[in-house]
Design an enzyme around this catalytic site. Structure first.
Site, mmCIF file in Angstrom:
data_model
loop_
_atom_site.group_PDB
_atom_site.id
_atom_site.type_symbol
_atom_site.label_atom_id
_atom_site.label_comp_id
_atom_site.label_asym_id
_atom_site.label_seq_id
_atom_site.Cartn_x
_atom_site.Cartn_y
_atom_site.Cartn_z
ATOM 1 N N LYS A 50 -24.430 45.099 -49.271
ATOM 2 C CA LYS A 50 -25.624 44.534 -48.496
ATOM 3 C C LYS A 50 -25.160 44.350 -47.057
ATOM 4 C CE LYS A 50 -29.345 40.915 -48.788
ATOM 5 N NZ LYS A 50 -29.762 39.825 -49.391
ATOM 6 N N SER A 77 -34.590 40.200 -51.113
ATOM 7 C CA SER A 77 -33.962 40.681 -49.866
ATOM 8 C C SER A 77 -33.031 41.834 -50.455
ATOM 9 C CB SER A 77 -33.682 39.852 -48.984
ATOM 10 O OG SER A 77 -32.491 39.273 -49.513
ATOM 11 N N SER A 133 -33.142 36.607 -54.282
ATOM 12 C CA SER A 133 -32.946 37.829 -53.589
ATOM 13 C C SER A 133 -31.959 38.653 -54.112
ATOM 14 C CB SER A 133 -32.470 37.584 -52.289
ATOM 15 O OG SER A 133 -33.374 37.295 -51.091
#
Lengths: 485, 489
Positions: free
Chosen positions: A76, A151, A175
């Site tokens: 990420k 997310s 997330s």
């Protein structure tokens, strides 16, 4: 080759160890896949040359005793990576190249893996659909109209589309778990303090926690083992001995007590979610676990509490993005104040601005007691609910999300309905507990659905074991047709 | 010492006003590294050379508390006779400024590390206790440099993140003199403890000054103004005088005093408004989630307490008792640890009282002239003690001693050597003295007669002549005795 990278991480590791495939060939296979998957918009930055160099180095001098021998991994874009652009999905960090490596990614590299690229995410990890990213929304490989969750949407999408053998995300209110649920993958949010936050772009410091996102539970154990550990650079890091989660994985859960919280049956929850939950209970019961009805009475306050605490911390954490030292700076602005205003107006997206405003408001004098202080008190009550329950149970089973993946654009104009997506995941962050989402079935459209296992603090091994047993007996296979290339 | 009466009031046209002052002193903690990072705290480095990723607030950076800074704060708290809090919390004070990289200062708001304490002042009108409200730890900001370029501001972050102790007094101070005494006392205590070097030129000690006035005898406080960031005692005193006069004038003209933050303009010698109460920042304090609450073991506090050095108040008492000094002398000699150390070494080897007199006279004057700290004194304690003993034993007179002292400063030689090589030894042989005196008396028969006729003033003349003839070396006491005896005869 594609038959190898379809496999789970632990199988790939075996193939590397038995020299069925070299690290270089493995890396090349992923690069090919990534290049063919641009439609999904999962990558913000790729580091192919660097990855191939590392793969070659590994092949020249392989060390097969490592946890992740010669394994390329995409992560990420919230993890700072040395000399590789780190954007947090934001325009304000669009040009930011850290001179340092986050502790968690460093741990991964120290275990034999290397960076394949940086994955798209909601801006500053604020979002549940990966639609707030400055770099555009990510598409769920499950369907071309679907969001991948957020997310960590770039992470879940890349994993499900075989663009990385495993990945890591961060979870502030769901997330990791919600995108895992939306893509039919496994996602674990560890106990707060198990993984160092050093070098991770902060959203809400008291809630943020990095964790693995993988194809199955075994991979999850391997990744958690590799990334976790005490870090003296993070004052909230827990100083404890490292555990061998993968070695200690057991599928015998006979006699374990599984709590079923009545408060997680919410109004208007789709029938399919309820049925999935029932299915999960039955599987665990058939494996010899004992189901116990429990009550977590303050659950209904979790979401409003979260949407006070998280924005409050975010409003302060994001103050450093001011255009003075690094990142985006507006060229307009006659003086310091105007430079701030323009930089932050142009640098941040709407959702981030919304949360900064909320956070600033709830901390303001005159409102602090009514909002922030009260939220902190409720947070204690929510934590106490869990503590009380865990005196008599080993784990809690709930749905991961109140629905399957929704359509792109469906909720972007309705922040509250977007926030409601986190209703089952948020309480765990407020209490600092570990929880994983595992694929458990699909709705009638064939979109995957996940179940959540919540554990006691530092009881990752136990929820991994329950997940492991569940996975073997669930009979669900996440079939994704490759429509994007 | 005669006791004076406190008399600092501002006289308006109508009434007499008392000035009420409270200080928030910012003292830089003496530590090798910053409060939450490993960067050096050394003064005077090139701009932005002592800045870590934490100090410059890069993404993902986290603060880790520096234990030494915590210990320094506890030591200071103990030195201020204050309550040490086993539980304290670091909060974020949020505001935007170019030299505040995080966009917040990590400080302590509701739960400071040190609670109430007190400081004792020696004023000409007696001793006075000043209450300490609290002491908390916080980060310093960087520096904005506005005058290097006409259109840009430069930022130096070397200071960013250095540990400060904010020491908040109660509004117990009543005059610029008390402020002077208070700052000097705080500084002295912290220098004894080694917790702050107190160097005001380098900005290690600065203060926000809260000033209000009220009619003499009033019980209620007036509206206060806060004068920000004053970095010398002189400026504090000037600012207080200006500000008190300004407030009295407002009151006497029937105007309101606005509670506001003001700046002291050192060039114009006036304070002016910086921001009003309405424009006051809302700092949105909240506990820093990157840091756990600071929990101190009682054992640590007890150990630190045991290891504290003797502090000025105690030492003063001891000096009075042990060395027979008066309160004034003791006060001066304990004001700095280096001074008291010097004195004690000298006093061990020589006359205690005479040593004090000579230190506070010639030694201090010389150091002052040369701008030297006592630790850099060109005269060692051993040599200084020898000088004092030479005076005490009558080997040299006070006048000669001054000459010897000068030579000691220049040459670094020991006084014995100087006295011997220059033949400065006092003439204390009665026979030799008698010879000299007889010579003078025979040369000045007329004056001897006048003296005998009752003009006793001439005694001084004879002494002067003896000194002249002996090159200043005649023992004055012995000279007096012999002169008297011979003049009688």
């Amino acid at each position: 080759m594609s038959d190898i990278i379809n496999q789970s991480l632990n199988q790939i590791i075996k193939r590397v160890k038995t020299k069925e495939i070299s690290s270089t060939d493995l890396t090349k296979a992923y690069i090919k896949n990534i290049e063919g998957a641009k439609k999904l918009n999962t990558f913000v930055t790729t580091t192919f040359d660097q990855a191939l160099d590392k793969a070659k180095q590994f092949d020249n001098k392989p060390n097969f005793d490592q946890l992740l021998p010669g394994i390329p991994l995409a992560v990420k874009d919230l993890f700072c990576t040395e000399n590789v652009k780190t954007t947090a999905g934001s325009n304000i960090l669009n040009n930011f190249v850290p001179s340092y490596e986050s502790t968690v990614t460093k741990n991964l590299w120290d275990n034999g893996s290397f960076l394949l690229g940086k994955l798209n995410c909601d801006e500053f990890a604020m979002g549940s659909s990966n639609e707030t990213s400055y770099f555009g929304n990510v598409i769920n490989p499950v369907g071309d109209q679907l969001v991948p969750g957020g997310s960590s949407g770039g992470s879940s999408s890349a994993l499900a589309a075989d663009l990385t053998p495993a990945t890591i995300g961060t979870d502030t209110g769901g997330s990791i778990r919600q995108p895992a649920s939306f893509t039919g993958t496994v996602g674990l949010k560890p106990t707060y303090g198990l993984c160092s936050r050093w070098g991770i772009v902060a959203f809400a410091s008291s809630l943020d926690q990095a964790g693995p996102m993988t194809k199955d539970i075994t991979d999850c154990a391997i990744m958690l083992e590799a990334m976790s550990g005490f870090d003296e650079k993070d004052s909230t890091s827990i100083n404890k001995k490292k555990e061998n989660y993968s070695k200690n994985l057991k599928d015998n859960i006979k006699g374990l007590k599984i709590g079923i919280p009545k408060e997680y049956r919410v109004d208007n929850m789709p029938k399919e979610i309820d049925e999935l939950w029932e299915k999960g209970k039955k599987i665990l019961k058939d494996l010899g676990a004992e189901l116990i009805d429990i009550s977590l009475p303050h659950t209904k306050y979790a979401l409003p509490t979260y949407y006070i605490v998280a924005p409050a911390e975010a409003s302060s954490n994001l103050a450093r993005y001011d255009g003075v030292r690094y990142g985006y700076r507006s060229k307009q602005g006659k003086d310091l104040i105007e430079m701030y205003e323009k930089t932050r107006s142009e640098g941040f997206g709407d959702e981030v601005k919304r949360r900064i405003l909320i956070g600033t408001y709830v901390l303001s004098s005159g409102y602090y007691d009514a909002y922030y202080l009260k939220a902190q008190k409720v947070r204690q009550l929510i934590k106490k609910d869990f503590d009380d329950s865990f005196k008599k149970i080993d784990g809690i089973l709930t749905p991961s999300t109140p629905s399957s993946a929704f359509k792109i654009g469906e909720k972007t104009n309705d922040p509250v309905s977007m926030y409601l997506n986190d209703i089952f995941t948020v309480p765990v962050n407020l209490a600092g507990l570990p929880a994983l989402s595992m694929p458990a079935g699909a709705d009638k459209q064939g979109y995957p659905l996940g179940l959540q296992l919540i554990g006691k603090a530092l009881d990752e091994q136990k929820i991994l074991n329950i997940g492991y047993a569940f996975e073997k007996n669930c009979g669900f296979k996440n079939e994704i047709k490759k429509w994007w290339s | 010492m005669s006791k004076e009466k406190f008399d600092y009031f501002i006289k308006g046209e109508k009434d007499k006003y008392e000035v009420v002052i409270g200080l928030e002193v910012h003292a830089q903690v003496l530590s090798k590294s910053k409060l939450f990072s490993g960067s050096s705290t050394k003064f005077g480095a090139d701009p932005n050379n002592q800045v870590s990723l934490i100090d410059s607030a890069f993404p993902g950076m986290l603060p880790v508390i520096n234990e030494e800074c915590v210990k320094q704060a506890v030591r200071t708290g103990l030195g201020l006779n204050a309550k040490i809090n086993n539980y304290s919390v670091f909060d974020r004070k949020n505001y935007f400024y170019a030299d505040l990289p995080q966009g917040y200062q990590i400080s302590q708001y509701k739960n400071p590390i040190v609670g109430e304490g007190k400081v004792l002042l020696d004023m000409p009108y007696g001793s006075k206790v000043i209450g300490i409200e609290r002491l908390h730890l916080e980060q310093d900001a960087g520096k904005s440099i506005h005058d290097m370029d006409p259109s840009n501001t430069y930022v130096d972050l070397n200071r960013s993140g250095i540990a400060l102790m904010e020491i908040v007094s109660k509004p117990d101070l009543r005059s610029p003199d008390e402020v002077n005494a208070y700052i000097k006392k705080l500084r002295s205590i912290m220098r004894y403890l080694g917790t702050c070097d107190g160097n005001m030129q380098e900005g290690s000690l600065r203060a926000d000054v809260n000033v209000s006035v009220r009619k003499e005898g009033d019980k209620n406080f007036g509206t206060r103004c806060e004068i920000k960031n004053v970095n010398s005692i002189k400026f504090m005193q000037m600012a207080i005088e200006y500000e008190a006069a300004r407030q009295v004038e407002l009151i006497e003209n029937g105007k309101e005093i606005d509670q506001e933050t003001r700046l002291f303009d050192t060039k114009k010698n006036e304070t002016r408004s910086m921001r009003s109460k309405e424009d006051a920042h809302d700092y949105r304090y909240f506990p820093d989630p990157d840091l756990l609450p600071l929990k101190l073991e009682q054992q640590l506090i007890d150990d630190l307490k045991k290891s504290l050095p003797e502090l000025p108040d105690k030492k003063k008492e001891r000096f009075i008792k042990e060395y027979g000094l008066n309160a004034y002398e003791a006060n001066v000699l304990v004001s700095e640890k280096d001074i008291s150390d010097y004195y004690e070494e000298v006093a061990k080897l020589s006359d205690k009282k005479l040593a004090a007199t000579w230190m506070m006279g010639d030694l201090f004057a010389m150091l002052n002239d040369r701008g030297l700290d006592i630790s850099k004194s060109p005269i060692s304690t051993k040599h200084f003690a020898e000088l004092v003993q030479s005076i005490k034993s009558g080997e040299i007179s006070g006048r000669i001693a001054k000459e010897v002292f000068e030579i000691m400063v220049e040459s670094g030689d020991n006084p014995k050597k100087i006295i011997e090589s220059k033949g400065m030894k006092q003439q204390s042989d009665p026979k030799e003295l008698e010879k000299i005196i007889n010579e003078i008396l025979s040369k000045n028969k007329d004056k001897v007669d006048q003296y005998k006729a009752g003009k006793e003033k001439l005694f001084g003349f004879f002494v002067g002549q003896v000194m002249k003839l002996s090159g200043g070396k005649a023992n004055p006491q012995l000279t007096n005795e012999i002169l008297k005896k011979l003049l009688k005869g």
